[in-house]
Scaffold this active site. Structure first.
Site, PDB file in Angstrom:
ATOM      1  CB  THR A  26      -0.931  -0.004   1.220  1.00 20.82           C
ATOM      2  OG1 THR A  26      -1.754  -1.173   1.179  1.00 20.82           O
ATOM      3  CG2 THR A  26      -1.827   1.224   1.225  1.00 20.82           C
ATOM      4  CB  SER A  52       6.950  -9.336  -6.574  1.00 22.46           C
ATOM      5  OG  SER A  52       5.746  -9.481  -5.861  1.00 22.46           O
ATOM      6  CG  LEU A 120      10.772  -2.890   2.766  1.00 20.57           C
ATOM      7  CD1 LEU A 120      12.216  -3.053   3.217  1.00 20.57           C
ATOM      8  CD2 LEU A 120      10.326  -4.083   1.912  1.00 20.57           C
ATOM      9  CG  ASP A 121       4.379  -5.103   5.447  1.00 22.10           C
ATOM     10  OD1 ASP A 121       3.864  -3.973   5.311  1.00 22.10           O
ATOM     11  OD2 ASP A 121       3.927  -6.134   4.915  1.00 22.10           O
ATOM     12  CB  CYS A 189      -0.352   7.549   9.829  1.00 20.35           C
ATOM     13  SG  CYS A 189      -1.143   6.135  10.623  1.00 20.35           S
ATOM     14  CG  HIS A 301      -5.404   8.671  10.739  1.00 17.79           C
ATOM     15  ND1 HIS A 301      -6.206   7.723  10.157  1.00 17.79           N
ATOM     16  CD2 HIS A 301      -4.202   8.064  10.980  1.00 17.79           C
ATOM     17  CE1 HIS A 301      -5.525   6.589  10.035  1.00 17.79           C
ATOM     18  NE2 HIS A 301      -4.316   6.779  10.520  1.00 17.79           N
ATOM     19  CG  ASN A 389      -4.719   7.546   6.751  1.00 20.16           C
ATOM     20  OD1 ASN A 389      -5.725   8.191   6.439  1.00 20.16           O
ATOM     21  ND2 ASN A 389      -4.570   6.268   6.436  1.00 20.16           N
TER      22      ASN A 389
END
Length: 412
Positions: A26, A52, A120-121, A189, A301, A389
């Site tokens: 995202t 990927s 990245l997560d 955020c 937010h 956000n």
């Protein structure tokens, strides 16, 4: 802030090649939409997971942005990747970001990049981002992994870009020392949205002693696929794991300054720079209490803020409105192209701001909106702040941070 960044302002080169880690997620997708028409930055490389790797981006990504992927990237892509694409398949004047070949998230694949953005997560960001820094690559991260690192600046670009001044220490203490590599993080955020008006008020009226903040956070803040529909439709979830602690701690690092440590020294006996966590220079310790809620809104937010100033008597609501409206951050005066033309939009209407109407209103979500400024019967002043956000709360902050670093000569 007690420490100023010293490099001279430089003119940016016409083209700066950049990479994006976590490009299929995202935040990575948001980086792409923002960078596809950036005046300086040219997308040179996209990195993602092993599943990927080797695919064209359009085949690897599950695109979830409102802007069609097929229209992005014309004239804004580095040549090294696009030259690999057959001229019979893609003409040089029809280049699209969707045709880039996805790389693995290793430094060797990003050698042509002058700086890299990380979407990245947190589960995988730590080791990967560290490897990029060790490879002497400048990295701007949206992940939480290094926000608490004592040598890594946690920067909300409209608030504390002066914290870039700790980067030389970060490079010097790395083994081996670095000439170009560093990590800069942006904030959570929900922290980002409300510290912008707090910074404006501290600049105008001096230290804040206490803050109560209650958030109403959009579901996009949970990433994709996010909160299950049966949990959030027609409902409010009064808990977001770890969120309240992030807000309470990050606020202190961001609004504080940088001072010389009294207990830590480098190998030459020189005091190390340290973040003062809003407690240096005779300022009162800032106390923050946060309550976080997930609400059925897609983007935006909203936060209800009450605060107490150290100053007595405190400013009036009208003085607060004027100070918020007049706030001009350094990134704006410096000319960062992604900085908002107006950092804080102040509403006089009693029912604004609203996510549906106002979340993109300040330079495509790069600023924040404030409304309902009034006297607080318990503390001093209370107001509502709305931030995007997925823009200033995420990728936009990283991009403005990078623009600032370029203009200040931190990225060469």
């Amino acid at each position: 802030m007690s420490s100023k960044i010293t490099p001279n302002i430089v003119s940016p080169p016409k083209k700066i090649k950049v990479g994006i880690l976590g490009a299929t997620g995202t935040v990575g997708q948001r980086f792409i939409t923002l960078l596809s028409d950036h005046p300086w930055f040219i997308i040179e490389a996209l990195g993602a997971s092993e599943r990927s790797k080797g695919k064209r981006y359009r085949e690897a990504v599950k695109w979830k942005q409102t802007i069609p992927l097929g229209g992005l990237g014309l004239g804004g892509i580095g040549t090294s990747e696009t030259e690999k694409i057959s001229s019979t398949d893609l003409r040089s004047d029809d280049r699209r970001v969707g045709d880039l070949i996805v790389k693995g998230c290793i430094p060797e694949e990003f050698k042509a990049c002058q700086l890299v953005f990380s979407g990245l997560d947190a589960d995988v960001a730590g080791d990967i981002e560290s490897a990029f820094r060790s490879a002497n690559i400048s990295l701007f991260s949206n992940a939480k992994n290094y926000r608490r690192d004592p040598h890594v600046p946690l920067v909300v670009p409209l608030v504390n870009p002066s914290h870039f001044s700790i980067i030389p220490q970060q490079q010097r203490l790395h083994s081996p020392s670095l000439s170009k590599g560093f990590i800069v993080t942006n904030a959570n955020c929900s922290t980002t949205g409300y510290v912008i008006p707090l910074a404006a008020l501290e600049k105008a009226f001096g230290p804040i002693e206490s803050v109560l903040v209650t958030t109403m956070q959009a579901i996009s803040g949970a990433g994709y696929p996010g909160v299950p529909s049966l949990d959030i439709l027609g409902n409010v979830v009064p808990y977001i794991g770890g969120e309240e602690e992030k807000i309470e701690w990050e606020t202190l690092k961001i609004l504080g300054g940088i001072t010389d440590s009294e207990t830590e020294f480098d190998k030459n006996g020189v005091p190390l720079k340290t973040f003062d966590m809003h407690q240096a220079g005779g300022r009162p310790a800032l106390r923050v209490s946060a309550s976080c809620n997930r609400v059925p809104v897609v983007d935006g937010h909203m936060e209800c803020v009450s605060l107490r100033f150290h100053r007595r008597p405190p400013p009036s609501p009208q003085q607060v409105r004027e100070a918020l409206s007049a706030f001009t951050p350094e990134v704006q005066t410096l000319g960062c192209p992604s900085a908002p033309r107006k950092a804080i939009e102040v509403f006089e209407e009693p029912d604004r701001p609203q996510p549906r109407l106002d979340v993109k209103g300040t330079h495509n979500g790069a600023g924040v909106s404030v409304g309902r400024v009034r006297q607080c019967q318990v503390l001093d002043i209370k107001f509502v702040v709305l931030s995007d956000n997925v823009s200033i709360g995420a990728a936009t902050s990283s991009i403005i941070n990078a623009e600032y670093a370029v203009l200040k000569g931190v990225v060469s």
